[in-house]
Design a protein around this motif. Structure first.
Motif, PDB file in Angstrom:
ATOM      1  N   ASN A  50      -1.643  14.157   9.774  1.00 23.92           N
ATOM      2  CA  ASN A  50      -2.811  15.000   9.464  1.00 23.92           C
ATOM      3  C   ASN A  50      -3.402  15.633  10.714  1.00 23.92           C
ATOM      4  O   ASN A  50      -3.808  16.799  10.696  1.00 23.92           O
ATOM      5  CB  ASN A  50      -3.870  14.177   8.714  1.00 23.92           C
ATOM      6  CG  ASN A  50      -3.464  13.922   7.269  1.00 23.92           C
ATOM      7  OD1 ASN A  50      -2.765  14.740   6.661  1.00 23.92           O
ATOM      8  ND2 ASN A  50      -3.892  12.799   6.719  1.00 23.92           N
ATOM      9  N   GLU A  67      -5.943  15.796  -0.813  1.00 23.86           N
ATOM     10  CA  GLU A  67      -4.922  14.885  -1.347  1.00 23.86           C
ATOM     11  C   GLU A  67      -4.559  15.344  -2.765  1.00 23.86           C
ATOM     12  O   GLU A  67      -5.457  15.638  -3.558  1.00 23.86           O
ATOM     13  CB  GLU A  67      -5.471  13.459  -1.444  1.00 23.86           C
ATOM     14  CG  GLU A  67      -5.764  12.786  -0.126  1.00 23.86           C
ATOM     15  CD  GLU A  67      -6.807  11.677  -0.275  1.00 23.86           C
ATOM     16  OE1 GLU A  67      -6.454  10.552  -0.606  1.00 23.86           O
ATOM     17  OE2 GLU A  67      -7.996  11.968  -0.060  1.00 23.86           O
ATOM     18  N   HIS A 123       0.838  -1.219   0.000  1.00 24.66           N
ATOM     19  CA  HIS A 123       0.000   0.000   0.000  1.00 24.66           C
ATOM     20  C   HIS A 123       0.875   1.272   0.000  1.00 24.66           C
ATOM     21  O   HIS A 123       0.761   2.125   0.883  1.00 24.66           O
ATOM     22  CB  HIS A 123      -0.940   0.002   1.220  1.00 24.66           C
ATOM     23  CG  HIS A 123      -2.116   0.925   1.059  1.00 24.66           C
ATOM     24  ND1 HIS A 123      -3.248   0.811   1.787  1.00 24.66           N
ATOM     25  CD2 HIS A 123      -2.304   1.993   0.246  1.00 24.66           C
ATOM     26  CE1 HIS A 123      -4.107   1.752   1.443  1.00 24.66           C
ATOM     27  NE2 HIS A 123      -3.550   2.483   0.511  1.00 24.66           N
ATOM     28  N   LYS A 155       3.817   6.683   4.918  1.00 21.77           N
ATOM     29  CA  LYS A 155       4.016   5.531   4.025  1.00 21.77           C
ATOM     30  C   LYS A 155       5.445   5.335   3.519  1.00 21.77           C
ATOM     31  O   LYS A 155       6.264   4.737   4.190  1.00 21.77           O
ATOM     32  CB  LYS A 155       3.030   5.618   2.867  1.00 21.77           C
ATOM     33  CG  LYS A 155       1.581   5.373   3.315  1.00 21.77           C
ATOM     34  CD  LYS A 155       0.671   5.124   2.150  1.00 21.77           C
ATOM     35  CE  LYS A 155      -0.797   5.075   2.522  1.00 21.77           C
ATOM     36  NZ  LYS A 155      -1.220   3.814   3.135  1.00 21.77           N
ATOM     37  N   ASP A 210      -2.276  16.644   1.793  1.00 21.35           N
ATOM     38  CA  ASP A 210      -2.053  15.297   2.315  1.00 21.35           C
ATOM     39  C   ASP A 210      -1.319  14.500   1.236  1.00 21.35           C
ATOM     40  O   ASP A 210      -1.902  14.103   0.232  1.00 21.35           O
ATOM     41  CB  ASP A 210      -3.403  14.650   2.673  1.00 21.35           C
ATOM     42  CG  ASP A 210      -3.234  13.220   3.199  1.00 21.35           C
ATOM     43  OD1 ASP A 210      -2.191  12.594   2.916  1.00 21.35           O
ATOM     44  OD2 ASP A 210      -4.161  12.729   3.871  1.00 21.35           O
ATOM     45  N   PHE A 223      -9.735  10.653   1.823  1.00 23.50           N
ATOM     46  CA  PHE A 223      -9.329   9.748   2.912  1.00 23.50           C
ATOM     47  C   PHE A 223      -8.098  10.341   3.589  1.00 23.50           C
ATOM     48  O   PHE A 223      -7.092  10.594   2.942  1.00 23.50           O
ATOM     49  CB  PHE A 223      -8.995   8.341   2.383  1.00 23.50           C
ATOM     50  CG  PHE A 223      -8.654   7.399   3.506  1.00 23.50           C
ATOM     51  CD1 PHE A 223      -9.643   6.625   4.111  1.00 23.50           C
ATOM     52  CD2 PHE A 223      -7.353   7.312   3.993  1.00 23.50           C
ATOM     53  CE1 PHE A 223      -9.334   5.771   5.172  1.00 23.50           C
ATOM     54  CE2 PHE A 223      -7.038   6.465   5.055  1.00 23.50           C
ATOM     55  CZ  PHE A 223      -8.031   5.696   5.641  1.00 23.50           C
ATOM     56  N   HIS A 224      -8.200  10.556   4.915  1.00 22.93           N
ATOM     57  CA  HIS A 224      -7.074  11.164   5.627  1.00 22.93           C
ATOM     58  C   HIS A 224      -6.615  10.359   6.840  1.00 22.93           C
ATOM     59  O   HIS A 224      -5.757  10.826   7.585  1.00 22.93           O
ATOM     60  CB  HIS A 224      -7.425  12.595   6.028  1.00 22.93           C
ATOM     61  CG  HIS A 224      -7.672  13.497   4.852  1.00 22.93           C
ATOM     62  ND1 HIS A 224      -6.674  13.846   3.960  1.00 22.93           N
ATOM     63  CD2 HIS A 224      -8.805  14.097   4.393  1.00 22.93           C
ATOM     64  CE1 HIS A 224      -7.176  14.633   3.021  1.00 22.93           C
ATOM     65  NE2 HIS A 224      -8.468  14.795   3.254  1.00 22.93           N
ATOM     66  N   GLY A 225      -7.204   9.182   7.072  1.00 24.11           N
ATOM     67  CA  GLY A 225      -6.734   8.351   8.184  1.00 24.11           C
ATOM     68  C   GLY A 225      -7.844   8.020   9.156  1.00 24.11           C
ATOM     69  O   GLY A 225      -8.991   8.426   8.976  1.00 24.11           O
ATOM     70  N   VAL A 261       0.399  11.685   1.899  1.00 21.56           N
ATOM     71  CA  VAL A 261       0.728  10.411   2.548  1.00 21.56           C
ATOM     72  C   VAL A 261       0.853   9.284   1.520  1.00 21.56           C
ATOM     73  O   VAL A 261       1.784   8.484   1.571  1.00 21.56           O
ATOM     74  CB  VAL A 261      -0.317  10.068   3.629  1.00 21.56           C
ATOM     75  CG1 VAL A 261      -0.157   8.637   4.124  1.00 21.56           C
ATOM     76  CG2 VAL A 261      -0.230  11.054   4.791  1.00 21.56           C
ATOM     77  N   GLN A 262      -0.084   9.243   0.571  1.00 22.67           N
ATOM     78  CA  GLN A 262      -0.048   8.163  -0.421  1.00 22.67           C
ATOM     79  C   GLN A 262       0.590   8.612  -1.739  1.00 22.67           C
ATOM     80  O   GLN A 262       1.350   7.883  -2.355  1.00 22.67           O
ATOM     81  CB  GLN A 262      -1.472   7.626  -0.676  1.00 22.67           C
ATOM     82  CG  GLN A 262      -1.476   6.351  -1.466  1.00 22.67           C
ATOM     83  CD  GLN A 262      -2.831   5.662  -1.514  1.00 22.67           C
ATOM     84  OE1 GLN A 262      -3.156   5.014  -2.479  1.00 22.67           O
ATOM     85  NE2 GLN A 262      -3.636   5.770  -0.473  1.00 22.67           N
ATOM     86  N   SER A 277       2.821   8.203  11.784  1.00 17.12           N
ATOM     87  CA  SER A 277       1.878   7.669  10.790  1.00 17.12           C
ATOM     88  C   SER A 277       1.239   8.811  10.008  1.00 17.12           C
ATOM     89  O   SER A 277       1.377   9.988  10.381  1.00 17.12           O
ATOM     90  CB  SER A 277       0.768   6.875  11.482  1.00 17.12           C
ATOM     91  OG  SER A 277      -0.082   7.769  12.197  1.00 17.12           O
ATOM     92  N   GLY A 278       0.504   8.427   8.976  1.00 13.81           N
ATOM     93  CA  GLY A 278      -0.171   9.417   8.147  1.00 13.81           C
ATOM     94  C   GLY A 278      -1.285  10.124   8.895  1.00 13.81           C
ATOM     95  O   GLY A 278      -1.439  11.351   8.819  1.00 13.81           O
ATOM     96  N   ALA A 279      -2.084   9.356   9.619  1.00 13.41           N
ATOM     97  CA  ALA A 279      -3.195   9.955  10.363  1.00 13.41           C
ATOM     98  C   ALA A 279      -2.650  10.951  11.393  1.00 13.41           C
ATOM     99  O   ALA A 279      -3.192  12.054  11.559  1.00 13.41           O
ATOM    100  CB  ALA A 279      -3.998   8.864  11.064  1.00 13.41           C
TER     101      ALA A 279
END
Ligand code: PMP
Length: 378
Positions: free
Chosen positions: A101, A175, A38, A237, A208, A124-126, A210-211, A96-98
């Protein structure tokens, strides 16, 4: 009966060994990894320089606390600033990503003295309370998810953004490419409108990443295609290639931490050693260029196979949407062709391979996809 709380649907496979873009299960069967756990595996599984850096750090010192000097944090922040193109931004480290944020939202609120937030449809933010509140998921109704301060505007809608962001908002969180929401790429005009409107209203713009960040799109951050500069950028990530680490890059206008940032494990020696190793490898092996090259290669191959409804993405963040549910296709790729892929929603296959993925792995995927699409659409 498992003693683990049931959170994720699991495949009956246990990877016990991994190298580069390959995994081996408990029976010795080899799999090609087009999903990178992921988007987490950025420089490849068990990269020798990464293993070496972590091993050395483990032997030296693995943890103390945030009351002492940790020069690896400084090294990580400096290298991240240089490689990402934000050398004057400062770094807050978390796990972590969450969490990244959460801290970005807190910073925005302290900075502006406001508490309303704009987020977007399909975001999606966590899964922590604040991150859940800005995540577009109608099924979450727990009391921790207080969405009374959150307005969801339609993603990629310039007019709605211009009208909907006001001087009551502390933050706009978006995102660069929505991942869980189906690989939806933000348009340059949309991101530019967010920047303009945040400048006009004094709201803080949080990207964001993160991904979609950390080199995945061929630029360090996906919003860099649009030329905008966010106030805060969150990441996790790929930052640790499997070791938990997250961060917020903070623009120079933020002067103080307002006392409410911090976390026990954030910025620990091992996480920073992993983070520095990842950046060194990315630079050394030109992985951003590889992400562009291999992204184009995969996209072109998928285009030639056809049979899809829409192909979306940038670099090595790819979504292939079909007219039919993709569960069976994903299972076939996994069990018959020994290929790990992901999904985003019911109809989209999601690819998030390591930035070091090569043509051999890509060809294995393309060949398998061609075979299965042929069967499914004949
Ligand atoms: N933001 C985005 C865009 C994500 O994709 C994710 C994870 N899927 C998160 C935040 C949350 O990250 P974590 O699971 O590390 O808390």
């Amino acid at each position: 009966m498992s003693h683990l709380f049931d959170v994720y649907p699991l495949y009956d496979i246990e990877p016990v060994k991994a190298r580069g873009s390959y995994l081996w299960d408990q029976h010795g069967t080899k799999y090609t990894d087009l999903y990178g756990g992921h988007a987490v595996i950025s420089v490849g599984h068990c990269h020798p320089a990464y293993v070496d850096a972590l091993t050395k750090q483990l032997h030296a010192i693995s943890f103390y606390s945030n009351s002492v000097q940790i020069s690896k944090q400084e090294e990580l922040a400096e290298k991240l600033g240089a490689l990402s193109g934000y050398p004057d931004y400062r770094l807050f480290l978390c796990n972590s990503g969450a969490e990244a944020n959460e801290n970005a939202l807190k910073l925005a609120s302290f900075h502006t003295g406001r508490k309303k937030v704009v987020a977007f449809t399909r975001a999606f933010h966590g899964r922590t309370a604040g991150a859940v509140a800005v995540t577009d998921n109608p099924s979450i109704v727990a009391p921790v998810n207080d969405t009374s301060h959150v307005t969801f505007l339609p993603f990629n809608d310039v007019e709605a953004a211009l009208a909907g962001i006001t001087d009551e908002h502390c933050a706009v969180i978006v995102e660069g490419i929505q991942g869980v929401g189906g690989i939806q790429v933000s348009s340059d005009a949309f991101l530019q409108a967010l920047r303009t409107r945040c400048d006009e209203t004094g709201a803080v713009l949080i990207l964001d990443s993160v991904q979609c960040g950390y080199g995945r799109t061929g630029k360090f951050f996906s919003h860099q295609f649009s030329g905008i500069h966010p106030d805060l950028m969150t990441m996790a990530k790929g930052m640790g290639n499997g070791f938990p680490i997250g961060g917020v890059l903070i623009s120079p206008q933020f002067k103080a931490s307002y006392g409410l940032l911090g976390t026990t494990f954030g910025g620990n020696h091992l996480a920073c050693a992993a983070g520095v190793a990842v950046l060194d490898i990315m630079k050394e092996e030109n992985l951003l260029e590889n992400a562009t090259r291999m992204g184009d290669y995969l996209m072109e191959g998928i285009r030639q196979i056809g049979g899809y409804k829409e192909l979306r993405g940038r670099g090595l963040m790819i979504g292939i949407e079909y007219d039919f549910p993709v569960k069976e296709l994903r299972n076939k790729l996994l069990f018959e062709h020994k290929l790990f892929t992901g999904v985003a929603g019911a109809h989209t296959i999601r690819l998030l391979p390591s930035l070091a993925v090569g043509t051999e792995e890509a060809d294995a995927f393309l060949q398998a996809l061609e075979t299965e699409i042929h069967v499914l659409t004949k």
